[in-house]
Write a protein that holds these residues in place. Structure first.
Motif, mmCIF file in Angstrom:
data_model
loop_
_atom_site.group_PDB
_atom_site.id
_atom_site.type_symbol
_atom_site.label_atom_id
_atom_site.label_comp_id
_atom_site.label_asym_id
_atom_site.label_seq_id
_atom_site.Cartn_x
_atom_site.Cartn_y
_atom_site.Cartn_z
ATOM 1 N N TYR A 35 0.798 -1.227 0.000
ATOM 2 C CA TYR A 35 0.000 0.000 0.000
ATOM 3 C C TYR A 35 0.833 1.280 0.000
ATOM 4 O O TYR A 35 0.306 2.360 -0.244
ATOM 5 N N THR A 90 -12.582 -11.725 17.487
ATOM 6 C CA THR A 90 -11.989 -12.007 16.189
ATOM 7 C C THR A 90 -11.283 -13.345 16.306
ATOM 8 O O THR A 90 -11.103 -13.879 17.398
ATOM 9 N N TRP A 126 -5.860 -7.351 10.646
ATOM 10 C CA TRP A 126 -5.713 -6.222 9.735
ATOM 11 C C TRP A 126 -6.482 -6.483 8.458
ATOM 12 O O TRP A 126 -6.582 -7.621 7.987
ATOM 13 N N SER A 127 -7.039 -5.437 7.896
ATOM 14 C CA SER A 127 -7.598 -5.448 6.546
ATOM 15 C C SER A 127 -7.929 -4.016 6.162
ATOM 16 O O SER A 127 -7.970 -3.128 7.009
ATOM 17 N N CYS A 128 -8.141 -3.807 4.892
ATOM 18 C CA CYS A 128 -8.529 -2.492 4.387
ATOM 19 C C CYS A 128 -10.050 -2.511 4.272
ATOM 20 O O CYS A 128 -10.603 -3.300 3.510
ATOM 21 N N LEU A 129 -10.723 -1.680 5.056
ATOM 22 C CA LEU A 129 -12.178 -1.751 5.173
ATOM 23 C C LEU A 129 -12.886 -0.559 4.539
ATOM 24 O O LEU A 129 -12.291 0.502 4.344
ATOM 25 N N CYS A 136 -18.376 -1.762 8.892
ATOM 26 C CA CYS A 136 -18.418 -2.967 9.734
ATOM 27 C C CYS A 136 -19.602 -2.931 10.693
ATOM 28 O O CYS A 136 -19.895 -1.895 11.295
ATOM 29 N N SER A 145 -17.444 -4.677 1.157
ATOM 30 C CA SER A 145 -15.996 -4.597 1.011
ATOM 31 C C SER A 145 -15.674 -4.279 -0.436
ATOM 32 O O SER A 145 -16.531 -4.360 -1.313
ATOM 33 N N THR A 147 -9.577 -6.166 -1.322
ATOM 34 C CA THR A 147 -9.437 -7.581 -0.967
ATOM 35 C C THR A 147 -8.247 -8.199 -1.690
ATOM 36 O O THR A 147 -7.481 -8.971 -1.101
ATOM 37 N N ASP A 149 -5.176 -6.831 -0.022
ATOM 38 C CA ASP A 149 -5.004 -7.478 1.281
ATOM 39 C C ASP A 149 -4.385 -8.864 1.104
ATOM 40 O O ASP A 149 -3.505 -9.266 1.871
ATOM 41 N N ALA A 150 -4.831 -9.585 0.089
ATOM 42 C CA ALA A 150 -4.241 -10.902 -0.193
ATOM 43 C C ALA A 150 -2.759 -10.759 -0.531
ATOM 44 O O ALA A 150 -1.934 -11.593 -0.128
ATOM 45 N N PHE A 158 -0.832 -10.435 2.698
ATOM 46 C CA PHE A 158 -0.629 -11.727 3.354
ATOM 47 C C PHE A 158 0.415 -12.563 2.621
ATOM 48 O O PHE A 158 1.225 -13.245 3.243
#
Length: 153
Positions: A89, A102, A117-120, A124, A131, A136, A139-140, A143
């Motif tokens: 990012y 969680t 963690w994630s980009c939201l 929520c 999303s 997504t 985010d993958a 990881f």
């Protein structure tokens, strides 16, 4: 921390019957530094005030509790996550804490360091929660960087 009314039971089987009981659930996501006992005490205090004011009986039950402790900000999972976020990012991530309930909470209860963690989309626990497919995928990638990068990176 967040406190969201999340479920309301039907209570009666017919639309033309006034229910004698009203049952609802409150989803409480507590930050690690917030005491579940303090929140429980405050909820009981508020319930007692409503019961007294409205001359009703109010019962409070804990349906599910998953307290999570904070992990060190210099733990390998946090530093690797920060590095991966920076690579994908281009921003400097900082640990700020996230509520319990969680998957990380379950792992932390077993003594494992786990980060969330994630980009939201900032929706929520709201109606029309959504999303972004682009986020997504990124985010993958974060990881994947965590898994594939050398441990010292």
């Amino acid at each position: 921390s967040t406190f969201t009314p999340s479920k309301h039971e039907a209570n009666v089987p017919s639309v033309n019957v006034v229910p004698g009981n009203d049952t609802f659930y409150l989803d409480c996501r507590l930050l690690p530094q917030v005491s579940a006992d303090d929140v429980r005490s405050k909820v009981l205090e508020l319930a007692a005030a409503v019961a007294d004011k409205r001359n009703v009986a109010v019962a409070v039950d804990i349906v599910q509790q998953q307290a999570a402790s904070a992990i060190p900000v210099d733990s390998p999972v946090v530093t690797r996550l920060q590095a991966a976020i920076n690579r994908v990012y281009g921003v400097q991530a900082r640990p700020v804490g996230i509520g319990g309930a969680t998957v990380a909470a379950l792992l932390r209860q077993r003594g494992l360091h786990a980060a969330v963690w994630s980009c939201l989309e900032n929706t929520c626990h709201q109606p029309h929660e959504r999303s972004s497919l682009t986020a997504t995928i990124k985010d993958a990638q974060v990881f994947a960087h965590m898994l594939m990068s050398p441990a010292h990176a």
